[in-house]
Design an enzyme around this catalytic site. Structure first.
Site, short mmCIF file in Angstrom:
data_model
loop_
_atom_site.label_atom_id
_atom_site.label_comp_id
_atom_site.label_asym_id
_atom_site.label_seq_id
_atom_site.Cartn_x
_atom_site.Cartn_y
_atom_site.Cartn_z
N GLN A 50 84.85 117.52 66.73
CA GLN A 50 83.72 116.89 66.81
C GLN A 50 82.65 117.34 65.94
O GLN A 50 81.59 116.59 66.03
CB GLN A 50 83.21 116.77 68.38
CG GLN A 50 84.36 115.95 69.09
CD GLN A 50 84.15 116.06 70.58
OE1 GLN A 50 84.52 117.00 71.32
NE2 GLN A 50 83.53 114.78 70.97
N LEU A 101 81.49 112.14 73.37
CA LEU A 101 80.27 112.43 72.67
C LEU A 101 80.59 111.66 71.37
O LEU A 101 79.51 111.29 70.68
CB LEU A 101 79.79 113.79 72.30
CG LEU A 101 79.34 114.68 73.58
CD1 LEU A 101 79.19 115.97 73.28
CD2 LEU A 101 78.05 114.09 74.34
#
Length: 188
Positions: A50, A101
């Site tokens: 990420q 996210l």
């Protein structure tokens, strides 16, 4: 250091991450940066892919959930997982609305087993084998999926994926609301 969060559409999110060799990177510094990045984005878990790194590492901090009434005690659930391997999962499948996210603005119901056993190294490269259940297991399963190249949207029905197709395409273009810095996929 706060990293930008890589968003949906970037190939790093769909790739199986590589093991980390001891001494190859400063995992303590990276873990510190990942905790800082996660907190700045109001997250409870963050995997290395990420932030654009295809390595088998993720961090979790369930303490923001500790305020919620009736929830399990999450105050001590702050961990670093390096080269983890889920050994088994079992128990009743339970549904919970998950977000990510890397997929801002989208939350959907995902069904996962309630318990797991995992083998992992901490930031000192000390080996652990532990069992987790409930919300702790779910957070681990979600982050573990990231290092396997799996997103929570992969669990959705084809119908649900079709409904979300436009929103996901917009995220790829940066047309999304995120109150943290994001990194868009490179244009082909």
């Amino acid at each position: 250091m706060i990293y930008p969060i890589v968003v949906y559409g970037d190939p790093v999110l769909k790739k199986e991450a590589q093991d980390i060799e001891e001494g190859s990177i400063d995992v303590k510094k990276l873990a510190e940066d990942m905790f800082e990045t996660m907190a700045s984005a109001s997250g409870i878990g963050l995997a290395a892919p990420q932030i654009g790194m295809s390595i088998r590492m993720f961090v979790v901090d369930g303490s923001p959930l500790d305020d919620e009434e009736g929830e399990e005690d999450m105050s001590d659930f702050r961990k670093v997982f390096i080269n983890p391997e889920i050994l088994w999962e079992d128990g009743e499948e339970w549904v919970f609305t998950e977000g990510c996210l890397s997929i801002p603005g989208i939350r959907e119901d995902v069904s996962r087993p309630e318990r797991l056993r995992i083998n992992y190294l901490d930031e000192n490269f000390k080996e652990h084998e532990e069992e987790f259940d409930g919300m702790k297991a779910r957070i681990i399963q979600h982050e573990y999926d990231h290092i396997e190249g799996v997103l929570f949207t992969d669990y959705l029905t084809p119908f649900k994926k079709r409904i979300l197709k436009g929103k996901l395409a917009n995220i790829t273009k940066g047309k999304c609301d995120a109150d943290y810095k994001i990194k868009l996929p490179k244009k082909k």
